[in-house]
Design an enzyme around this catalytic site. Structure first.
Site, PDB file in Angstrom:
ATOM      1  N   LYS A 283       0.733  -1.189  -0.021  1.00  0.00           N
ATOM      2  CA  LYS A 283       0.189   0.130   0.043  1.00  0.00           C
ATOM      3  C   LYS A 283       0.918   1.274   0.185  1.00  0.00           C
ATOM      4  CE  LYS A 283      -1.744   1.739   4.255  1.00  0.00           C
ATOM      5  NZ  LYS A 283      -1.628   3.127   4.370  1.00  0.00           N
ATOM      6  N   ASN A 284       2.017   1.301   0.898  1.00  0.00           N
ATOM      7  CA  ASN A 284       2.577   2.552   1.038  1.00  0.00           C
ATOM      8  C   ASN A 284       3.623   2.449   0.173  1.00  0.00           C
ATOM      9  OD1 ASN A 284       1.109   2.974   3.300  1.00  0.00           O
ATOM     10  ND2 ASN A 284       2.796   2.344   4.851  1.00  0.00           N
TER      11      ASN A 284
ATOM     12  N   ARG B  94      -4.089   9.750   3.857  1.00  0.00           N
ATOM     13  CA  ARG B  94      -3.051  10.516   3.897  1.00  0.00           C
ATOM     14  C   ARG B  94      -2.602  10.972   2.428  1.00  0.00           C
ATOM     15  NH1 ARG B  94      -0.289  13.989   7.264  1.00  0.00           N
ATOM     16  NH2 ARG B  94       1.882  13.869   6.905  1.00  0.00           N
TER      17      ARG B  94
ATOM     18  N   ARG C 239      -0.448  14.455  12.469  1.00  0.00           N
ATOM     19  CA  ARG C 239      -0.357  14.167  11.059  1.00  0.00           C
ATOM     20  C   ARG C 239       0.253  15.506  10.303  1.00  0.00           C
ATOM     21  NH1 ARG C 239      -1.830   9.184   9.442  1.00  0.00           N
ATOM     22  NH2 ARG C 239      -0.181   9.053   8.141  1.00  0.00           N
ATOM     23  N   PRO C 240       0.991  16.321  11.202  1.00  0.00           N
ATOM     24  CA  PRO C 240       1.315  17.618  10.307  1.00  0.00           C
ATOM     25  C   PRO C 240       1.918  17.283   9.050  1.00  0.00           C
ATOM     26  CG  PRO C 240       3.151  16.994  11.883  1.00  0.00           C
ATOM     27  CD  PRO C 240       1.941  15.981  12.046  1.00  0.00           C
ATOM     28  N   ILE C 241       2.039  18.336   8.020  1.00  0.00           N
ATOM     29  CA  ILE C 241       2.693  18.563   6.642  1.00  0.00           C
ATOM     30  C   ILE C 241       3.699  19.291   6.621  1.00  0.00           C
ATOM     31  CG2 ILE C 241       0.611  17.631   5.441  1.00  0.00           C
ATOM     32  CD1 ILE C 241      -0.023  20.186   4.663  1.00  0.00           C
ATOM     33  N   ASP C 242       4.051  19.953   7.784  1.00  0.00           N
ATOM     34  CA  ASP C 242       5.032  21.081   7.919  1.00  0.00           C
ATOM     35  C   ASP C 242       6.318  20.820   6.874  1.00  0.00           C
ATOM     36  OD1 ASP C 242       5.379  19.436   9.902  1.00  0.00           O
ATOM     37  OD2 ASP C 242       7.212  20.898  10.512  1.00  0.00           O
ATOM     38  N   LEU C 243       6.741  19.513   7.038  1.00  0.00           N
ATOM     39  CA  LEU C 243       8.105  19.149   6.189  1.00  0.00           C
ATOM     40  C   LEU C 243       7.829  19.192   4.818  1.00  0.00           C
ATOM     41  CD1 LEU C 243       9.335  16.504   8.774  1.00  0.00           C
ATOM     42  CD2 LEU C 243      10.328  18.827   8.491  1.00  0.00           C
TER      43      LEU C 243
ATOM     44  N   ASP D 179       4.260   0.919  12.010  1.00  0.00           N
ATOM     45  CA  ASP D 179       2.909   0.325  11.470  1.00  0.00           C
ATOM     46  C   ASP D 179       2.767  -1.425  11.789  1.00  0.00           C
ATOM     47  OD1 ASP D 179       3.194   1.791   8.232  1.00  0.00           O
ATOM     48  OD2 ASP D 179       2.706   2.445  10.283  1.00  0.00           O
TER      49      ASP D 179
ATOM     50  N   ARG E  15      -8.674  -0.478   4.550  1.00  0.00           N
ATOM     51  CA  ARG E  15      -7.999   0.427   3.867  1.00  0.00           C
ATOM     52  C   ARG E  15      -6.506   0.037   3.526  1.00  0.00           C
ATOM     53  NH1 ARG E  15      -6.870   5.787   6.778  1.00  0.00           N
ATOM     54  NH2 ARG E  15      -5.673   5.908   5.115  1.00  0.00           N
TER      55      ARG E  15
END
Ligand code: EPZ
Length: 416
Positions: free
Chosen positions: A22-23, A92, A121-125, A305, A397
């Protein structure tokens, strides 16, 4: 809302083919945007996150044809560059569309992503890396609005080896000219698979799998037919399922190197392994010893995971295990559900202290995220009596037909 009903107590035995990762495939689907020639993806896992990524591509105007476990993606007809909230909010991986859209069209407007409820789950990077590449970004009204005349190749130092940020920056740098270097890049096998896919369509990426990745901009890309790697988390989940029940299993389409740390810990707990290049055989013939210390870390450390699934095994192992979750701040939601089944677990901040018990008892429990749900199914496989796991859609999922796979090696599990 579908549920899994599990009757515990069966030993498991048989062979399972591990589905594609999946990933790995989720960023690769986004990467198909980079080329205007059709791309064939083979061995597509039948999971809802993949279907949602295809829906996003179609909403932007791409053509996606699926069938027989394959997909052919034609991005040449993309004419819209916005991903609305209702398509972005559930997964995500919707954020992975940013990099390729900006690389190819210079613009993207993506609603904030969703994903498992395991932390903020930030997205700052992601945004830091894109801004370093010269992308103008405005965050307003729940959208990330990106505009870029021309990507500015550069050197990017990530504060943390974020998988998604590494993938987004890599894809944003594929087209054009010049060299972008990512320092402190994520090293997961899925990063290597994405890099291999980018090279397969004519891009140039070097160093994937190490903490320094170089991307050399190319002006034209082409088609390819690509098969993603096997899913190391599904492989690890299957191993843990047989370890918790007792029995034996042969896994195919999986790479020992991707889950060697788990394999070594299971071996030290009392499991027997026979490992070949793309398959492995495991036997678990008695109650296992506890794995005394598990600390989740970025690859090649212990995978976050697999944290919930290995915890299920520790609840019935002999001894005490201390499990520390270092990546996601609320990834212990499976703990109260395991306690309902008789597990002895104490939480201290990011640590779970698990004292092994002789047996669990079946109960009605609820999944609230993908891997936590898998953990509850594994616990149900060994618990006395019947366990009902609510929230099967969380598990769907990332696990294609989990009940069919486990039933094929002797588990008593059905979907209701
Ligand atoms: C990917 O998520 C995986 N998802 C996750 O798998 C996996 O748990 C995670 O990598 C870690 O291995 C997909 O690939 C679709 P990260 P991602 O960016 O990219 C912090 C599953 O069960 N961070 O490496 O979101 C973040 O808060 C899912 O299959 C920032 O601070 O993971 C976390 O603490 C769950 N800022 C850490 O980094 C950012 O901009 C790891 O996140 C990004 C991340």
């Amino acid at each position: 809302m579908q549920k899994f009903v599990v009757c515990g107590g069966q030993k498991l035995s048989g062979t399972l083919r591990v589905d594609s990762s999946k990933n790995a495939i989720l960023p690769i689907i986004a990467g198909c945007i980079l080329t205007d020639e059709p791309v064939e993806l083979q061995d597509i896992p039948n999971i809802t996150d993949v279907k949602k990524m295809f829906d996003i591509l179609r909403a932007m105007g791409a053509k996606v044809e699926t069938g027989d476990g394959r997909a052919v993606i034609d991005s040449s007809t993309i004419s819209r560059f916005e991903i609305p909230h209702h398509l972005a909010k559930d997964i995500r991986s919707s954020i992975f569309m940013l990099g390729p859209l900006i690389a190819k069209y210079g613009r993207a407007r993506v609603a904030y992503p969703g994903g498992c409820d395991i932390g903020s789950r930030p997205i700052d990077l992601h945004l830091f890396g894109l801004r370093e590449l010269g992308v103008n970004i405005c965050e307003e009204y729940g959208f990330i609005d990106c505009y870029c005349e021309k990507i500015r190749p550069t050197t990017i130092h990530l504060d943390y080896p974020s998988v998604g940020a590494t993938e987004n920056i890599m894809m944003a740098s594929v087209l054009g000219s010049g060299e972008t270097t990512i320092f402190n890049a994520a090293k997961e096998p899925e990063i290597v698979d994405l890099a291999n896919f980018i090279c397969a369509i004519g891009g140039r990426v070097e160093g994937a799998g190490t903490s320094t990745i170089k991307i050399y901009g190319k002006t034209t890309l082409h088609s390819t037919s690509y098969k993603p790697i096997g899913d190391r988390i599904i492989a690890g989940t299957y191993l843990l399922g047989v370890a918790i029940c007792g029995g034996s299993v042969t896994l195919t389409n999986c790479n020992y190197n991707d889950i060697s740390l788990l394999v070594n810990k299971l071996h030290n707990s009392g499991c027997y392994f026979n490992v070949e290049s793309d398959k492995m055989h495991m036997e678990a013939n008695s109650r296992l010893l506890s794995i005394q210390n598990i600390e989740t870390q970025p690859y090649p450390g212990f995978p976050t995971d697999l944290q919930a699934q290995v915890m299920a095994l520790q609840t019935v192992s002999e001894g005490t295990s201390v499990i520390t979750e270092n990546l996601f701040e609320t990834r212990f939601k499976h703990v109260p559900e395991l306690i309902k089944m008789g597990a002895k677990i104490t939480l201290r901040d990011r640590m779970a202290i698990v004292r092994g018990v002789e047996s669990l008892s079946g109960a009605e429990v609820s999944a609230t995220d993908l891997r936590g749900g898998a953990s509850l199914v594994l616990a149900g496989l060994v618990a006395k009596g019947q366990t009902v796991v609510d929230g099967a859609h969380f598990i769907d999922r990332g696990y294609p037909s989990l009940e069919e796979k486990l039933s094929s090696i002797g588990a008593r599990i059905e979907r209701v």
